[in-house]
Design a protein around this motif. Structure first.
Motif, short mmCIF file in Angstrom:
data_model
loop_
_atom_site.label_atom_id
_atom_site.label_comp_id
_atom_site.label_asym_id
_atom_site.label_seq_id
_atom_site.Cartn_x
_atom_site.Cartn_y
_atom_site.Cartn_z
N THR A 3 8.32 -7.23 2.07
CA THR A 3 8.42 -8.38 2.67
C THR A 3 7.99 -9.57 1.55
O THR A 3 7.23 -9.19 0.57
CB THR A 3 7.27 -8.31 3.57
OG1 THR A 3 7.09 -7.59 4.58
CG2 THR A 3 6.75 -9.75 4.12
N HIS A 4 8.67 -10.64 1.80
CA HIS A 4 8.22 -11.88 0.67
C HIS A 4 8.15 -12.98 1.46
O HIS A 4 8.72 -13.45 2.59
CB HIS A 4 9.21 -12.04 -0.13
CG HIS A 4 9.41 -10.94 -1.40
ND1 HIS A 4 9.14 -11.48 -2.65
CD2 HIS A 4 9.39 -9.81 -1.39
CE1 HIS A 4 9.19 -10.39 -3.53
NE2 HIS A 4 9.44 -9.30 -2.95
N ARG A 5 7.23 -14.12 1.21
CA ARG A 5 7.19 -15.18 1.62
C ARG A 5 8.24 -16.19 1.51
O ARG A 5 8.88 -16.03 0.46
CB ARG A 5 5.78 -15.84 0.97
CG ARG A 5 4.48 -16.01 1.96
CD ARG A 5 3.43 -16.65 1.48
NE ARG A 5 3.32 -16.40 -0.25
CZ ARG A 5 3.71 -17.40 -1.02
NH1 ARG A 5 4.32 -18.60 -0.58
NH2 ARG A 5 3.48 -17.35 -2.37
N LEU A 6 8.46 -17.12 2.50
CA LEU A 6 9.73 -18.12 2.39
C LEU A 6 8.98 -19.22 1.64
O LEU A 6 7.97 -19.86 1.84
CB LEU A 6 10.16 -18.32 3.55
CG LEU A 6 11.28 -17.09 4.00
CD1 LEU A 6 11.36 -17.50 5.54
CD2 LEU A 6 12.61 -17.50 3.36
N GLU A 7 9.76 -19.97 0.91
CA GLU A 7 9.49 -21.12 0.17
C GLU A 7 10.43 -22.07 0.10
O GLU A 7 11.59 -21.89 -0.29
CB GLU A 7 8.92 -20.75 -1.26
CG GLU A 7 7.68 -21.47 -1.84
CD GLU A 7 7.26 -21.05 -3.03
OE1 GLU A 7 6.18 -20.32 -3.18
OE2 GLU A 7 8.07 -21.45 -4.28
N GLU A 8 10.27 -23.17 0.32
CA GLU A 8 11.32 -24.37 0.56
C GLU A 8 11.73 -24.64 -0.92
O GLU A 8 10.96 -24.77 -2.09
CB GLU A 8 10.90 -25.73 1.18
CG GLU A 8 11.78 -26.56 1.42
CD GLU A 8 11.53 -27.75 2.19
OE1 GLU A 8 10.12 -27.80 2.47
OE2 GLU A 8 12.14 -28.72 2.61
N GLY A 9 13.00 -24.59 -1.24
CA GLY A 9 13.69 -25.04 -2.28
C GLY A 9 13.96 -23.82 -3.35
O GLY A 9 14.65 -24.16 -4.40
N ARG A 10 13.63 -22.73 -3.17
CA ARG A 10 14.00 -21.76 -3.74
C ARG A 10 15.27 -21.07 -3.38
O ARG A 10 15.64 -21.01 -2.17
CB ARG A 10 12.96 -20.38 -3.60
CG ARG A 10 11.62 -20.58 -4.65
CD ARG A 10 10.67 -19.55 -4.66
NE ARG A 10 11.10 -18.19 -4.97
CZ ARG A 10 10.92 -17.76 -6.21
NH1 ARG A 10 9.97 -18.39 -7.22
NH2 ARG A 10 11.33 -16.52 -6.69
N PRO A 11 16.00 -20.35 -4.42
CA PRO A 11 17.37 -19.83 -3.70
C PRO A 11 17.21 -18.61 -3.20
O PRO A 11 16.26 -17.84 -3.22
CB PRO A 11 17.89 -19.31 -5.12
CG PRO A 11 16.83 -19.68 -6.35
CD PRO A 11 15.87 -20.32 -5.72
N LEU A 12 17.80 -18.46 -2.03
CA LEU A 12 17.85 -17.34 -1.35
C LEU A 12 18.81 -16.17 -1.82
O LEU A 12 19.89 -16.28 -1.53
CB LEU A 12 18.01 -17.51 0.21
CG LEU A 12 17.96 -16.38 1.17
CD1 LEU A 12 16.54 -15.83 1.23
CD2 LEU A 12 18.23 -16.96 2.73
N ILE A 13 18.00 -14.97 -2.16
CA ILE A 13 19.08 -13.93 -2.82
C ILE A 13 18.75 -12.83 -1.79
O ILE A 13 17.65 -12.33 -1.70
CB ILE A 13 18.80 -13.87 -4.40
CG1 ILE A 13 18.84 -15.10 -5.00
CG2 ILE A 13 19.72 -12.73 -4.79
CD1 ILE A 13 18.55 -15.17 -6.50
#
Ligand code: MG
Length: 167
Positions: A11-21
Protein backbone atom coordinates in the motif's frame (compact mmCIF):
# COMPACT_ATOMS: atom_id res chain seq x y z
CA UNK A 1 9.02 -31.07 -9.71
CA UNK A 2 9.16 -28.72 -6.75
CA UNK A 3 6.53 -25.96 -6.73
CA UNK A 4 6.24 -22.92 -4.46
CA UNK A 5 3.60 -20.25 -4.00
CA UNK A 6 4.24 -16.72 -2.71
CA UNK A 7 1.96 -13.84 -1.72
CA UNK A 8 2.75 -10.13 -1.74
CA UNK A 9 0.89 -7.00 -0.70
CA UNK A 10 1.72 -3.31 -0.73
CA UNK A 11 0.00 0.00 0.00
CA UNK A 12 1.28 3.50 -0.78
CA UNK A 13 -0.21 6.91 -0.11
CA UNK A 14 -1.32 9.07 -3.04
CA UNK A 15 0.32 12.46 -3.44
CA UNK A 16 -0.52 15.18 -5.94
CA UNK A 17 2.05 15.87 -8.62
CA UNK A 18 4.06 12.66 -8.24
CA UNK A 19 4.42 10.36 -11.24
CA UNK A 20 2.13 7.32 -11.07
CA UNK A 21 4.17 4.21 -11.85
CA UNK A 22 2.48 0.80 -11.86
CA UNK A 23 4.35 -2.31 -12.97
CA UNK A 24 7.12 -0.12 -14.35
CA UNK A 25 4.68 1.81 -16.59
CA UNK A 26 4.13 5.54 -16.08
CA UNK A 27 0.41 6.33 -16.15
CA UNK A 28 -1.05 9.75 -16.86
CA UNK A 29 -2.74 10.94 -13.63
CA UNK A 30 -2.91 13.95 -11.32
CA UNK A 31 -1.53 11.94 -8.36
CA UNK A 32 1.26 9.42 -7.88
CA UNK A 33 2.40 7.10 -5.11
CA UNK A 34 4.51 8.51 -2.30
CA UNK A 35 7.38 6.42 -1.05
CA UNK A 36 11.09 6.14 -0.46
CA UNK A 37 11.51 4.54 -3.90
CA UNK A 38 9.35 5.24 -6.97
CA UNK A 39 6.33 3.86 -5.05
CA UNK A 40 5.55 1.14 -7.61
CA UNK A 41 3.12 -1.01 -5.58
CA UNK A 42 2.90 -3.63 -8.34
CA UNK A 43 6.62 -4.37 -8.43
CA UNK A 44 6.84 -4.18 -4.63
CA UNK A 45 4.02 -6.70 -4.14
CA UNK A 46 5.47 -8.95 -6.83
CA UNK A 47 8.95 -8.76 -5.29
CA UNK A 48 7.47 -9.80 -1.93
CA UNK A 49 5.55 -12.65 -3.56
CA UNK A 50 8.74 -14.03 -5.15
CA UNK A 51 10.74 -13.61 -1.94
CA UNK A 52 7.93 -15.32 -0.03
CA UNK A 53 7.87 -18.26 -2.40
CA UNK A 54 11.59 -18.93 -1.90
CA UNK A 55 11.45 -18.28 1.85
CA UNK A 56 13.71 -15.23 1.59
CA UNK A 57 11.86 -12.76 3.83
CA UNK A 58 10.53 -9.51 2.43
CA UNK A 59 11.45 -6.41 0.46
CA UNK A 60 11.90 -4.28 3.59
CA UNK A 61 14.57 -6.62 4.95
CA UNK A 62 16.51 -6.63 1.69
CA UNK A 63 16.11 -2.96 0.79
CA UNK A 64 15.47 -0.98 4.01
CA UNK A 65 13.76 2.38 3.40
CA UNK A 66 16.10 3.90 5.98
CA UNK A 67 18.96 3.55 3.49
CA UNK A 68 19.53 6.60 1.29
CA UNK A 69 20.71 4.40 -1.59
CA UNK A 70 17.12 3.26 -2.30
CA UNK A 71 15.67 6.81 -2.28
CA UNK A 72 13.80 7.40 -5.54
CA UNK A 73 14.96 3.96 -6.72
CA UNK A 74 13.49 2.40 -9.85
CA UNK A 75 11.62 -0.60 -8.43
CA UNK A 76 12.99 -2.70 -11.25
CA UNK A 77 16.07 -3.08 -8.99
CA UNK A 78 13.96 -4.84 -6.34
CA UNK A 79 12.30 -7.27 -8.73
CA UNK A 80 15.63 -8.05 -10.39
CA UNK A 81 17.18 -8.76 -6.98
CA UNK A 82 14.36 -11.16 -6.08
CA UNK A 83 14.59 -12.85 -9.50
CA UNK A 84 18.34 -13.34 -9.13
CA UNK A 85 17.79 -15.08 -5.77
CA UNK A 86 15.00 -17.17 -7.28
CA UNK A 87 17.13 -18.21 -10.25
CA UNK A 88 20.05 -18.98 -7.96
CA UNK A 89 17.85 -21.60 -6.31
CA UNK A 90 16.85 -23.01 -9.70
CA UNK A 91 13.25 -21.76 -9.78
CA UNK A 92 11.35 -20.23 -12.66
CA UNK A 93 8.06 -18.32 -12.69
CA UNK A 94 5.01 -20.38 -13.70
CA UNK A 95 2.51 -17.51 -13.47
CA UNK A 96 1.47 -14.50 -11.46
CA UNK A 97 -1.95 -12.99 -10.75
CA UNK A 98 -2.01 -9.35 -9.62
CA UNK A 99 -4.81 -7.12 -8.28
CA UNK A 100 -4.36 -3.34 -8.32
CA UNK A 101 -6.74 -1.51 -5.98
CA UNK A 102 -7.27 2.02 -7.28
CA UNK A 103 -10.36 4.21 -7.17
CA UNK A 104 -8.93 6.38 -9.94
CA UNK A 105 -7.75 6.44 -12.68
CA UNK A 106 -9.60 3.71 -14.55
CA UNK A 107 -6.81 1.26 -15.33
CA UNK A 108 -8.64 -0.75 -17.99
CA UNK A 109 -6.76 0.85 -20.88
CA UNK A 110 -3.38 0.38 -19.13
CA UNK A 111 -3.71 -3.22 -17.95
CA UNK A 112 -2.30 -4.70 -21.14
CA UNK A 113 0.76 -2.42 -21.09
CA UNK A 114 1.39 -3.25 -17.44
CA UNK A 115 0.98 -6.99 -18.13
CA UNK A 116 3.39 -6.91 -21.08
CA UNK A 117 6.00 -4.99 -19.10
CA UNK A 118 5.75 -7.23 -16.04
CA UNK A 119 6.01 -10.30 -18.31
CA UNK A 120 9.16 -8.85 -19.88
CA UNK A 121 10.68 -8.20 -16.43
CA UNK A 122 9.90 -11.79 -15.41
CA UNK A 123 11.06 -13.13 -18.81
CA UNK A 124 7.80 -15.06 -19.29
CA UNK A 125 5.09 -15.02 -21.97
CA UNK A 126 2.37 -12.38 -21.35
CA UNK A 127 -0.27 -15.09 -20.79
CA UNK A 128 1.56 -16.04 -17.59
CA UNK A 129 0.82 -12.61 -16.11
CA UNK A 130 -2.69 -11.46 -15.21
CA UNK A 131 -3.55 -7.93 -14.10
CA UNK A 132 -6.86 -7.09 -12.45
CA UNK A 133 -7.98 -3.62 -11.37
CA UNK A 134 -10.52 -2.99 -8.62
CA UNK A 135 -11.93 0.25 -7.29
CA UNK A 136 -12.46 0.85 -3.58
CA UNK A 137 -16.21 1.37 -4.08
CA UNK A 138 -15.62 4.94 -2.77
CA UNK A 139 -15.06 3.69 0.79
CA UNK A 140 -11.95 3.10 2.88
CA UNK A 141 -8.49 4.49 2.08
CA UNK A 142 -8.65 3.28 -1.53
CA UNK A 143 -12.14 4.64 -2.20
CA UNK A 144 -11.33 8.00 -0.59
CA UNK A 145 -8.37 8.40 -2.97
CA UNK A 146 -5.87 8.37 -0.08
CA UNK A 147 -3.92 5.35 -1.27
CA UNK A 148 -3.53 2.56 -3.79
CA UNK A 149 -2.77 -1.04 -2.95
CA UNK A 150 -1.66 -4.15 -4.77
CA UNK A 151 -1.80 -7.88 -4.11
CA UNK A 152 0.25 -10.41 -6.05
CA UNK A 153 0.41 -14.16 -5.95
CA UNK A 154 3.14 -16.04 -7.78
CA UNK A 155 3.75 -19.71 -8.53
CA UNK A 156 7.31 -20.94 -9.04
CA UNK A 157 8.64 -24.31 -10.13
CA UNK A 158 11.96 -26.06 -10.39
CA UNK A 159 12.93 -29.36 -11.86
CA UNK A 160 15.02 -31.24 -9.33
CA UNK A 161 16.02 -34.07 -11.67
CA UNK A 162 19.70 -34.14 -12.46
CA UNK A 163 20.39 -30.82 -10.79
CA UNK A 164 22.28 -29.88 -7.70
CA UNK A 165 20.96 -26.75 -5.99
CA UNK A 166 22.85 -27.36 -2.79
CA UNK A 167 20.02 -29.20 -1.07
MG1 MG B 1 6.23 -0.39 -1.20
Amino acid sequence: MDIRVGLGHDTHRLEEGRPLILGGITIEHSHGLAGHSDGDIVLHALTDAILGAIGAGDIGELYPDTEAIWKGADSRIFIEGALARMQGLGYEVVNTDIIIHAQRPKLGPDKERIRDHVAALLAVEPDRVNIKAKTGEKVGHIGRLEAMACQAVVLLQRDLRGRDHGF
